[in-house]
Enzyme design. Structure first.
Site, PDB file in Angstrom:
ATOM      1  CG  HIS A 132      -2.286   1.039   1.739  1.00  0.00           C
ATOM      2  ND1 HIS A 132      -2.038   2.557   1.984  1.00  0.00           N
ATOM      3  CD2 HIS A 132      -2.966   0.882   1.449  1.00  0.00           C
ATOM      4  CE1 HIS A 132      -3.314   2.705   1.532  1.00  0.00           C
ATOM      5  NE2 HIS A 132      -3.454   2.319   0.984  1.00  0.00           N
ATOM      6  CG  ASP A 178       0.226  -2.033   5.868  1.00  0.00           C
ATOM      7  OD1 ASP A 178      -0.457  -2.307   6.772  1.00  0.00           O
ATOM      8  OD2 ASP A 178       0.598  -1.686   4.509  1.00  0.00           O
ATOM      9  CD  GLN A 202      -6.537  -3.961   4.153  1.00  0.00           C
ATOM     10  OE1 GLN A 202      -7.930  -4.953   4.485  1.00  0.00           O
ATOM     11  NE2 GLN A 202      -6.566  -3.185   3.556  1.00  0.00           N
ATOM     12  CE  LYS A 245      -7.034  -0.090   6.266  1.00  0.00           C
ATOM     13  NZ  LYS A 245      -8.251   0.495   4.761  1.00  0.00           N
ATOM     14  CB  CYS A 290      -4.109   3.346  -1.735  1.00  0.00           C
ATOM     15  SG  CYS A 290      -4.453   4.802  -1.415  1.00  0.00           S
TER      16      CYS A 290
END
Length: 418
Positions: free
Chosen positions: A117, A193, A196, A219, A376
């Site tokens: 991302h 990261d 997700q 999220k 993104c």
């Protein structure tokens, strides 16, 4: 599978919009009543600043704020003093880029992947100033990370390896434990990261053995403006402050300042108290469901997505990412026809393709909400030979009827545009 009908009763937006098929949870999730009520409770009954107020409202606010930190730590297998509250994963990754880069020397390298991302690319570019090199690990033909390419690009100059847990475009789930082992054997700092990943499956940072992990509360059912940076405590202690101001200082004189230990060192100014408290309520909600159940639910939905795609038999329907549901999360990215890059010199043949923005607009007319664009993740979109794509992403309040609604809307779009 989860009892989706029961879960949806907790979400006011579905009560107020009964025909809504919301398939954009990779961008942000809807909020259950339990989270909304936690935020409302703060504003209505004990709204105040935290940490230093010697009165009941402030003491309660501080207790709830610190309690949320404890909940988040437990949720990912960390210690309370290893959790820094930020606005989102983007701020967490910026914090790391700005603080870690201060110890880098000319010729050092940062190793990312082509599936990152922008929030795990742009901060490193901003702080580089040409002092260090940013390299990217490629993907293979199945949308999986090319581990041989990763191995070949790790070298003595690689100081940081920063990798997404789950691709927000392909849904690819990366093998974090293997990457962690490779990075640490190379003497590199390992960053994940987790934006997700954490909302969708059990995550234990101690088992992964990452040095840092960033993720966003919004999220995972939490309020917007809630984010987290996890860091091994000794690693956090080695970092300088990111922002300066109140709350993070130990002493201030006209000549110099000294700073508190982590995590407060990185939480300058008045924190977003209500967002942290709401995030704590979101953690409570997800723990009641069970993250293993969340993962199994999404795995089942993706299996059904791929079955419906095959049954549809549309030659122009192209999707991206691994076909093995054990290797991918609840993300389905697709195009209707060939959508070449803007700089390819090609023209989109009318009647042969539908632009993703038109796809999203068409689906919206049937109450199906998906995202379209580059997500993104422009380096990955370009690596796939695209300019844009449509993306449906699933969560705990989606079931097979939502998958059916998606493909029925896709068929109608083809009838209109094809």
């Amino acid at each position: 599978m989860l009892d989706v009908a029961r879960i949806k009763q907790d979400f006011p937006i579905f009560q107020n919009n009964p025909n809504l098929v919301y398939l954009d949870s990779a961008a942000t999730t809807q909020k259950p009543r339990q989270v909304i009520n936690a935020v409302r409770e703060f504003y209505e009954n004990y709204c105040s600043n935290v940490h230093r107020g010697i009165y009941r409202l402030s003491e309660r606010a501080t207790e709830e704020f610190m309690g949320a930190r404890e909940k988040v730590a437990r949720f990912i297998g960390a210690e309370e003093n290893e959790i820094v509250f930020t606005r989102n994963a983007t701020e967490s990754l910026n914090l790391l880029a700005y603080t870690l880069s201060r110890s880098l020397s000319p010729g050092d390298e940062i190793l990312l992947t082509v599936m990152e991302h922008h929030s795990n690319i742009v901060p490193w570019q901003l702080v580089s100033g040409g002092r260090f090199r940013i390299r990217y690990v490629d993907i293979d033909g199945h949308g999986l990370l090319d581990m041989e390419d990763l191995k070949s690009k790790l070298n003595r100059r690689t100081k940081v390896v920063s990798v997404t847990h789950v691709s927000n475009v392909l849904g690819t789930i990366n093998d974090l434990q293997e990457i962690s082992k490779m990075a640490h054997e190379n003497g590199s700092v390992f960053i994940v990261d987790g934006a997700q990943g954490v909302p969708h499956m059990p995550v234990d940072v101690s088992r992964i053995d990452c040095d840092f992990m960033a993720f966003s509360g919004h999220k995972m059912l939490g309020p917007n403006g809630s984010g987290v940076l996890y860091g091994k405590y000794e690693m956090l202690r080695s970092l300088p402050p990111f922002l300066g101001g109140g709350e993070m200082i130990q002493t201030v004189s006209t000549e110099q300042s000294t700073f508190l230990d982590p995590p407060l060192r990185f939480e300058a100014g008045t924190p977003d108290v209500e967002a942290a408290i709401g995030l704590g309520a979101a953690v409570d909600y997800l723990e009641r469901i069970g993250m293993a159940n969340v993962r199994e639910h999404e795995r089942g939905l993706m299996r059904y997505v791929l079955e419906r795609e095959g049954d549809l038999g549309l030659a122009s329907l192209v999707s991206y990412g691994p076909r093995d549901v054990e290797r991918r999360g609840g993300v389905y990215t697709f195009n209707l026809g060939e959508i070449p890059p803007l700089d390819s010199g090609k023209e989109i043949a009318l009647g042969k393709a539908i632009h993703p923005h038109d796809v999203a607009s068409s689906l919206d007319r049937h109450n199906v909400a998906v995202r379209s664009g580059h997500h993104c993740a422009m380096p990955l979109i370009h690596r796939l030979g695209l300019v844009a794509a449509s993306r449906a992403s699933f969560y705990i309040y989606n079931d097979r009827s939502d998958v059916d609604a998606l493909f029925e809307a896709i068929e109608r779009a083809m009838e209109v545009y094809g």
